[in-house]
Design a protein around this motif. Structure first.
Motif, PDB file in Angstrom:
ATOM      1  N   GLU A 191      -0.987   1.870  -9.133  1.00  0.00           N
ATOM      2  CA  GLU A 191      -1.214   3.311  -9.022  1.00  0.00           C
ATOM      3  C   GLU A 191       0.099   4.078  -9.173  1.00  0.00           C
ATOM      4  O   GLU A 191       0.139   5.164  -9.758  1.00  0.00           O
ATOM      5  CB  GLU A 191      -1.864   3.636  -7.677  1.00  0.00           C
ATOM      6  N   TYR A 192       1.181   3.482  -8.654  1.00  0.00           N
ATOM      7  CA  TYR A 192       2.491   4.119  -8.783  1.00  0.00           C
ATOM      8  C   TYR A 192       2.922   4.204 -10.248  1.00  0.00           C
ATOM      9  O   TYR A 192       3.442   5.231 -10.707  1.00  0.00           O
ATOM     10  CB  TYR A 192       3.529   3.343  -7.965  1.00  0.00           C
ATOM     11  N   LYS A 212       2.302   6.846  -1.703  1.00  0.00           N
ATOM     12  CA  LYS A 212       1.249   6.149  -0.945  1.00  0.00           C
ATOM     13  C   LYS A 212       0.250   5.569  -1.939  1.00  0.00           C
ATOM     14  O   LYS A 212      -0.480   6.296  -2.610  1.00  0.00           O
ATOM     15  CB  LYS A 212       0.540   7.114   0.003  1.00  0.00           C
ATOM     16  N   GLY A 213       0.218   4.254  -2.026  1.00  0.00           N
ATOM     17  CA  GLY A 213      -0.705   3.606  -2.953  1.00  0.00           C
ATOM     18  C   GLY A 213      -0.127   2.287  -3.450  1.00  0.00           C
ATOM     19  O   GLY A 213       0.979   1.878  -3.064  1.00  0.00           O
ATOM     20  N   SER A 214      -0.876   1.609  -4.318  1.00  0.00           N
ATOM     21  CA  SER A 214      -0.450   0.315  -4.859  1.00  0.00           C
ATOM     22  C   SER A 214       0.600   0.506  -5.950  1.00  0.00           C
ATOM     23  O   SER A 214       0.833   1.629  -6.420  1.00  0.00           O
ATOM     24  CB  SER A 214      -1.654  -0.429  -5.434  1.00  0.00           C
ATOM     25  N   ASN A 271       0.833  -1.214   0.000  1.00  0.00           N
ATOM     26  CA  ASN A 271       0.000   0.000   0.000  1.00  0.00           C
ATOM     27  C   ASN A 271       0.866   1.261   0.000  1.00  0.00           C
ATOM     28  O   ASN A 271       0.360   2.371   0.137  1.00  0.00           O
ATOM     29  CB  ASN A 271      -0.967   0.013   1.191  1.00  0.00           C
ATOM     30  N   ARG A 272       2.187   1.056  -0.147  1.00  0.00           N
ATOM     31  CA  ARG A 272       3.123   2.188  -0.215  1.00  0.00           C
ATOM     32  C   ARG A 272       4.348   1.726  -0.996  1.00  0.00           C
ATOM     33  O   ARG A 272       4.859   0.624  -0.753  1.00  0.00           O
ATOM     34  CB  ARG A 272       3.507   2.625   1.192  1.00  0.00           C
TER      35      ARG A 272
END
Length: 535
Positions: free
Chosen positions: A524-525, A519-521, A504-505
């Motif tokens: 998403e990155y 901050k994210g999957s 999740n980061r």
């Protein structure tokens, strides 16, 4: 392209596979999968001619050019990077080197020298019609992350991961008709794996690849070769397509097996009850014949076993997890980390990514206090109980003691049943728990370290390349376990399916000490990075 006929392989009393019949077609990309120890690497070595099969035949189409990924990273220490890649086409390499020698040292007035130079020119033209081999090699090296200034450096100056990239370039350079690749993604960073995927998807010949990277297999493969039951079965599609089909087959087999077992039990009960009764003797004999015809063995379940990984913290953490304040670290004169500050909060599950040699393992060792920073502070929360999976996990598992004793030495207070349960979850059955740890394979040592981490019950896991040596089933189970885990994770990995499963980061270490903290999957990155690229 390749025809395999009645191929069998046996080592002493162990039979790996038998009577394999297979045709590998041009333009198809095959993923070779199977449990650890099933014989995948041996099968590939037989195809490439490195190992001789116990029986059977392999034939290739005429004039087929074969490319096999080398495994000896130290075979070209005195070669420049460019020469090591050129060596992938041995005929061209020999001709180029002899030409260079004759132009430098030969008597150019000598008719024989000039005659030989003419012959060498013909060879170069045959192997490199466009006379652009050097440009191709430079492009290939740059695509793999080697700047032009490094191309004439010696192989001995590179780290192990970078040497492997050169071996990869070496097998890709000649554009062979058939590529045999055993674990090509090992030691590669995410960027290089993505490049390799695209390169292989545009390969015009045949590919057979062994990999434990599910994302890689899904991206590259058009067919799956499943080595199981000492047989090789071919499926159309990628790994996920195979998984759906194989799961359906297993369910059908289990239902059929259960039906036959029930029928077998009923027949045995009838025979036991009536075989001594004269009036029922004929029926009993008939039932015995039915029983003999039931082929239970033909419905064996898969040889694969899925580990059951569960990370359960012994205690919940408080409001503070980990804080790094202006951390700097050097190896000799080489600075690895520079004024790095990070705050890790409770609930963070971090994928730590970046190119090889950028400092990810150093970071893990610093926060685990195996190394001390030159400046700055590492501050753990008061309630943190950490567990560490080191990159060199295979090296920390040694000794004559049994698996059970090795685990028990870490915590004498643990119940015997807890220890054996942790081993059982990682597929070490009763007898296997008593064998010596020094007899374990690399994959078994990694599974033993995961047993230790399960037993410890930490609430903060630091995992440095935990998927090395693990098979696909174990990697999938690890991803599930990290997703369900009620604690913090920092995991260094180049396996995108694993990262997608839990993170999740995302923290990426880049050159010039730049750190991206997202901050994210991981998906998403990647979207975030693409947006930046095109904005």
């Amino acid at each position: 392209m390749v025809q395999v006929t009645n191929l069998s392989m046996q080592y002493a009393s162990k039979k790996l596979f038998e009577n394999v019949n297979l045709k590998l077609d041009a333009g198809k990309r095959y993923g070779l999968i199977g449990a650890n120890g099933a014989g995948k690497s041996t099968f590939l070595k037989i195809l490439s001619g490195e190992v001789e099969a116990s029986s059977g035949e392999i034939s290739f189409s005429p004039h087929t050019r074969l490319g096999v990924l080398g495994q000896n990273q130290f075979a070209f220490e005195e070669f420049s990077l460019k020469d090591a890649v050129l060596y992938g086409n041995k005929r061209l390499y020999d001709a180029v080197k002899e030409k260079e020698y004759l132009y430098t040292n030969g008597d150019l007035e000598d008719e024989k020298v000039n005659e030989r130079l003419g012959e060498l020119e013909i060879i170069c033209a045959e192997e490199d019609p466009t006379y652009e081999y050097d440009i191709e090699i430079e492009k290939l090296l740059e695509d793999l992350g080697f700047e032009a200034s490094l191309h004439n450096e010696y192989m001995k100056t590179l780290t192990g991961g970078d040497k492997f990239k050169i071996l990869l370039a070496q097998v890709l350079f000649p554009k062979p008709d058939i590529l045999f690749l055993d674990e090509p993604t090992n030691n590669l960073d995410l960027k290089t794996i993505s490049y390799l995927e695209e390169r292989l998807k545009h390969h015009e010949g045949t590919i057979v690849v062994i990999s434990h990277d599910r994302h890689f297999l899904n991206s590259v493969c058009t067919h799956i070769l499943d080595l199981d039951f000492k047989k090789l079965r071919e499926f159309s599609g990628n790994y996920d397509d195979w998984y759906i089909a194989a799961t359906l087959i297993v369910k059908q087999q289990e239902m059929e097996r259960a039906k036959k077992l029930k029928e077998k039990e009923e027949l045995e009960n009838f025979i036991a009850r009536f075989s001594a009764n004269a009036s029922k003797a004929r029926q009993a004999t008939s039932r015995q014949k039915q029983l003999n015809k039931l082929d239970i063995q033909s419905l064996e379940v898969s040889s694969r076993r899925d580990p059951s990984i569960i990370f359960k913290p012994n205690r919940l953490m408080g409001n503070e997890a980990l804080n790094l304040d202006n951390i700097s670290f050097f190896y000799g004169d080489l600075q690895i980390l520079k004024k790095l500050s990070l705050t890790i909060l409770p609930g963070d599950k971090i994928a730590l990514i970046g190119r090889n040699g950028i400092g990810k393992s150093t970071f893990c060792r610093l926060i685990c206090e195996e190394l001390q920073p030159l400046e700055g502070k590492v501050k753990w929360g008061a309630t943190i109980e950490r567990s560490y999976f080191p990159q060199n996990a295979t090296e920390v598992v040694f000794g004559q003691e049994s698996l059970y004793e090795w685990l028990r030495n870490y915590d004498k207070k643990k119940e015997s049943g807890e220890i054996r349960n942790a081993l059982g979850r990682m597929l070490f059955s009763g007898e296997e728990q008593e064998k010596s740890v020094e007899s374990l394979s690399g994959g078994e040592k990694h599974r033993l370290v995961l047993s230790k981490i399960m037993l410890e019950g930490g609430n903060f896991l630091i995992l440095d390349e935990p998927t090395n040596h693990l098979d696909l089933e174990a990697i999938i189970a690890l991803g599930e376990a990290l997703y369900k885990y009620q604690g913090n994770v920092i995991c260094v990995s180049h396996d995108r399916e694993l990262i997608d499963a839990f993170a999740n980061r995302i923290i990426e270490f880049k050159d010039d000490y730049e750190v991206i903290d997202f901050k994210g999957s991981y998906e998403e990155y990647l979207e975030f990075q693409n947006t930046k690229l095109f904005s």
